[in-house]
Structure formats: C-alpha cells, structure tokens
Design a protein around this motif. Structure first.
Motif, PDB file in Angstrom:
ATOM      1  N   VAL A   1     -11.953  -5.661  27.717  1.00  0.00           N
ATOM      2  CA  VAL A   1     -11.259  -4.899  27.158  1.00  0.00           C
ATOM      3  C   VAL A   1     -11.571  -4.925  25.441  1.00  0.00           C
ATOM      4  O   VAL A   1     -11.924  -6.183  24.660  1.00  0.00           O
ATOM      5  CB  VAL A   1      -9.662  -4.269  26.595  1.00  0.00           C
ATOM      6  CG1 VAL A   1      -9.313  -3.886  27.904  1.00  0.00           C
ATOM      7  CG2 VAL A   1      -9.022  -5.807  26.544  1.00  0.00           C
TER       8      VAL A   1
ATOM      9  N   ASP B   1      -7.552  -1.990  21.897  1.00  0.00           N
ATOM     10  CA  ASP B   1      -7.216  -1.707  22.716  1.00  0.00           C
ATOM     11  C   ASP B   1      -6.145  -2.779  23.649  1.00  0.00           C
ATOM     12  O   ASP B   1      -4.260  -1.994  23.658  1.00  0.00           O
ATOM     13  CB  ASP B   1      -7.990  -1.205  24.056  1.00  0.00           C
ATOM     14  CG  ASP B   1      -8.940  -0.332  23.854  1.00  0.00           C
ATOM     15  OD1 ASP B   1      -8.674   0.152  22.867  1.00  0.00           O
ATOM     16  OD2 ASP B   1      -9.128  -0.128  25.181  1.00  0.00           O
ATOM     17  N   LEU B   2      -5.918  -4.066  23.082  1.00  0.00           N
ATOM     18  CA  LEU B   2      -5.095  -4.538  23.290  1.00  0.00           C
ATOM     19  C   LEU B   2      -3.437  -4.217  22.294  1.00  0.00           C
ATOM     20  O   LEU B   2      -2.526  -4.191  23.006  1.00  0.00           O
ATOM     21  CB  LEU B   2      -4.956  -5.889  22.979  1.00  0.00           C
ATOM     22  CG  LEU B   2      -6.024  -6.455  25.158  1.00  0.00           C
ATOM     23  CD1 LEU B   2      -6.103  -8.489  24.566  1.00  0.00           C
ATOM     24  CD2 LEU B   2      -4.595  -6.360  25.778  1.00  0.00           C
TER      25      LEU B   2
ATOM     26  N   HIS C   1       3.528  -1.911  17.241  1.00  0.00           N
ATOM     27  CA  HIS C   1       3.082  -2.573  18.446  1.00  0.00           C
ATOM     28  C   HIS C   1       3.344  -3.255  18.363  1.00  0.00           C
ATOM     29  O   HIS C   1       3.557  -4.623  18.237  1.00  0.00           O
ATOM     30  CB  HIS C   1       1.366  -2.333  17.511  1.00  0.00           C
ATOM     31  CG  HIS C   1       1.242  -1.355  17.486  1.00  0.00           C
ATOM     32  ND1 HIS C   1       0.618   0.319  18.346  1.00  0.00           N
ATOM     33  CD2 HIS C   1       1.237  -0.132  16.014  1.00  0.00           C
ATOM     34  CE1 HIS C   1       0.720   1.058  17.683  1.00  0.00           C
ATOM     35  NE2 HIS C   1       0.704   1.308  16.304  1.00  0.00           N
TER      36      HIS C   1
ATOM     37  N   SER D   1      -2.901  -0.795  20.686  1.00  0.00           N
ATOM     38  CA  SER D   1      -3.169   0.251  20.537  1.00  0.00           C
ATOM     39  C   SER D   1      -1.667   1.345  21.053  1.00  0.00           C
ATOM     40  O   SER D   1      -1.701   2.002  20.898  1.00  0.00           O
ATOM     41  CB  SER D   1      -4.563   0.725  21.140  1.00  0.00           C
ATOM     42  OG  SER D   1      -4.534   0.604  22.607  1.00  0.00           O
ATOM     43  N   THR D   2      -1.024   0.085  22.279  1.00  0.00           N
ATOM     44  CA  THR D   2      -0.142   0.586  22.485  1.00  0.00           C
ATOM     45  C   THR D   2       0.866   0.648  21.702  1.00  0.00           C
ATOM     46  O   THR D   2       1.924   0.101  21.375  1.00  0.00           O
ATOM     47  CB  THR D   2      -0.120   0.466  23.836  1.00  0.00           C
ATOM     48  OG1 THR D   2      -0.852  -0.538  25.006  1.00  0.00           O
ATOM     49  CG2 THR D   2       0.954   0.930  25.392  1.00  0.00           C
TER      50      THR D   2
ATOM     51  N   HIS E   1     -14.447  -8.220  21.188  1.00  0.00           N
ATOM     52  CA  HIS E   1     -14.036  -7.815  22.700  1.00  0.00           C
ATOM     53  C   HIS E   1     -13.773  -9.330  23.384  1.00  0.00           C
ATOM     54  O   HIS E   1     -13.572 -10.153  22.886  1.00  0.00           O
ATOM     55  CB  HIS E   1     -15.018  -6.972  23.193  1.00  0.00           C
ATOM     56  CG  HIS E   1     -15.209  -6.814  24.870  1.00  0.00           C
ATOM     57  ND1 HIS E   1     -15.393  -5.463  24.684  1.00  0.00           N
ATOM     58  CD2 HIS E   1     -14.583  -6.875  26.105  1.00  0.00           C
ATOM     59  CE1 HIS E   1     -14.723  -4.852  26.077  1.00  0.00           C
ATOM     60  NE2 HIS E   1     -15.338  -6.044  26.776  1.00  0.00           N
TER      61      HIS E   1
END
Ligand SMILES: Nc1ncnc2c1ncn2[C@@H]1O[C@H](COP(=O)(O)OP(=O)(O)OP(=O)(O)O)[C@@H](O)[C@H]1O
Length: 334
Positions: free
Chosen positions: A209, A213-214, A305, A216-217, A196
């Motif tokens: 976050v 998540d950092l 990514h 996953s875009t 995290h």
C-alpha cells in the motif's frame, strides 16, 4: 522494477517466504517491512539469485538478475555491510569492484564523496565503525549507477546524522526515477523515508500500500463542548458511540451507544470541566451538523487517526515470530 512472482522459500521445516507476489516500482522509495524473521532478507537474497527459490521467480528489469550481463549496472545491493575484506582499504575495495565490472576509477572517487567517506578512504575496513561500513556498502551499491537499488536495513548502525543522510539519498535516488527497495523492521524509520510499503509477516504478504493509506482511516473524533449531554443526545443514531475522552470518566458512565437508550448525564457532567468526548461512527462534518441543528456549542473537533506505528503493529500482531511480555518489574508481578 523488481517483479516477485509467487516466491516461496523453504528451509527445512521453516517457510521463510510463502507465495509472495509483489512488484517494486521505479520512482518511489518502497519500504519492505516486517517483524524479525518475517522473510525480508530471504526475499532480498532471492532477488539477487543468492538463494534458489523453492518455487516462483524474481525478475529484475525484466529478467532473472543472474542473467544480466552487467549486474552492477543493473542493480546495486547492500545486504551485509560486513562483507568486505578487513585488510582492504575502502578505496581498494571499491577499485577492485569497479575494475571487475568495467567501471572507471573516476566513479570510485565519485561514490566515495557521495557517501562521505573521503577522509577515511585509505583506511582499512577492519577499523571501520558499523556506520562507516554501511556507507562503504552503499558506495559499492551505487558504483554502477544502477536503476535499481536494494538495501537491507541500511540505517543499522548509523548515527542520527547518518540516518538523515540516507533518507535524503534514498529519496533523491527515487526522484531520479530509480527503483529503491529498502528493508527495515522499524515503521518509525520507514514513515519518514518510504512512499510505498510492502509488509511481510511470517513470509506472507500482509500489505502492499501507499504509505498514506495506512493512516488515512479515521478512527474517531475528539469533540470538546461545554454541553456533552446534549451533544450525545443529538448524535443518537445506530453505530455512533460517544465516550468521555479521559480515563477519569470511567466512573462517570463509560460508553454511550447512541443506538441504545442513551445515558448522557455523566458525560454532560464531566464536560463542564474537561469537555472532551470521543465520538466514533460519525465524522467531523456529521458531528458539526448535529451540533448546529441542536444549538450545541462545540469548541473543538479533531479527527483522530491511528499512528503509523499503531497501524503497523495491528497489521503484524499475529505474525510476530518472537515476542516478549510487556516490560515489568518483579515488584509489579507480586
Ligand atoms: N539459511 C537459513 N537456514 C534456515 N533458516 C533460515 C535461513 N535463513 C533464514 N531462515 C529463517 O527464515 C525465516 C525468515 O528469515 P529472514 O532472515 O529472511 O527474516 P527477516 O525478515 O530478514 O528478519 P530480520 O529482520 O530479523 O533480519 C526465519 O525464521 C529464519 O530463521
């Protein structure tokens, strides 16, 4: 658990920490990231009660750290590896610390072994390398077998073996259910250690976050096809862009906005050779479906990514206190 509530710390005209509210949870490694001067050390000092907050409060296991009757058994911290009397041996330093906290001598031997300082335990601290001092600081932090561990830049000065060792140690401490809070200004390090992330910039919270998540875009999809022109035509829809993936294709026609009139011939010509296109605004499934519907052969579909480093730099770009021009040579400047 560490609860930081609306913490603000002002030094003169500098707001080192600015209304920071975060909770550091047990069972995971929480990386505390931010550029130099972001306020990480100030926050950690406030956790320990070494700095009095200008506003807000910090609770460790439910109350201010200073109010715990047994501090070393509540939270173990390493803020400054140099904070050891230089004439003391590692063993004497840890023994003194253990005695004043009601901890038995056996635990001293245990932590010395745990951090791998057995062979130098009777050497004076002044002879220690930075890496050895870091290990001694970590031994002191672990002395009370605390449920909360907080380390400020612990990999500083460690060699690659030491860095791997600390990663494994932090992950196993978290796996035992402890709260592990560790600062760094290096995303590359945290990417391998933390579950995290809490990211600070100029004292303010930028992100809180899960690490995953950092990244996953989805930013784009690389597509390889011998028939780029037809594929681009098949992807004609608002918001979708198709560009040749290689810089060399600049002269061949640049970006193609599928919402506008589509000029795909350049990409098509180029893909006879390289065949690589970059598509944004459509995911792998959508591109595959469009290609299938129009009978276009596709030989590669790779989701692209942002790297963690890219994501971190993008997050903190506006919050860097000190920055330099990109490195260049005087010749290049002329
Ligand atoms: N005792 C102090 N007196 C005055 N200003 C301070 C003091 N301690 C920190 N600062 C300032 O507060 C800001 C935050 O500093 P801090 O050391 O907490 O950042 P950091 O994120 O730990 O940085 P680094 O990665 O460089 O250690 C900086 O602008 C720093 O100059």
């Amino acid at each position: 658990m560490i609860e930081i509530r609306d913490l603000t710390k002002v030094y003169g005209s500098t707001t080192a920490v600015d209304h920071l509210t975060v909770t550091v949870r047990p069972g995971v490694v929480t990386g505390f990231l931010g550029p130099n001067g972001a306020g990480k050390s100030t926050t950690m000092r406030a956790v320990l009660g070494l700095d009095r907050p200008t506003a807000g409060e910090v609770l460790v296991a439910g109350r201010p750290f200073a109010e715990h009757p047994d501090p070393l058994r509540t939270l173990g911290a390493l803020l400054d590896a140099g904070a050891v009397h230089p004439a003391r041996t590692a063993h004497r330093h840890l023994t003194a610390l253990a005695r004043s906290n009601g901890i038995g001598p056996r635990r001293v031997e245990e932590v010395i072994d745990l951090v791998g300082l057995g062979s130098v335990a009777h050497r004076r601290a002044r002879t220690f390398s930075l890496g050895m001092s870091q290990r001694l600081g970590i031994a002191a932090a672990l002395l009370g077998d605390p449920p909360v561990i907080m380390l400020d830049e612990p990999v500083n000065g460690l060699d690659p073996d030491g860095i791997r060792w600390i990663r494994t140690l932090l992950r196993s401490l978290a796996a035992e259910g402890r709260t592990v809070f560790v600062s760094s200004h290096l995303m590359s390090e945290m990417a391998l250690t933390a579950d995290h992330l809490i990211v600070l910039g100029r004292g303010r919270l930028i992100a809180d976050v899960p690490l995953a998540d950092l990244t996953s875009t989805l930013t784009a999809v690389r597509v390889r096809t011998p028939d780029g022109g037809r594929l681009a035509a098949a992807l004609t829809r608002p918001g979708v862009t198709v560009t040749p993936a290689d810089d060399a294709a600049d002269d061949a026609g640049a970006a193609h906005d599928a919402g506008a009139a589509l000029t795909v011939t350049a990409a098509g010509a180029r893909t006879d050779h390289a065949g690589a296109l970059t598509v944004t605004g459509a995911d792998v499934d959508e591109i595959a479906a469009a290609a299938l519907a129009d009978g276009v052969l596709v030989t590669e579909l790779t989701p692209l990514h942002d790297s963690l480093e890219d994501a971190y730099l993008a997050l903190t770009r506006d919050d860097i206190e000190y920055s330099a021009q990109p490195a260049t040579t005087s010749k290049a400047l002329r």
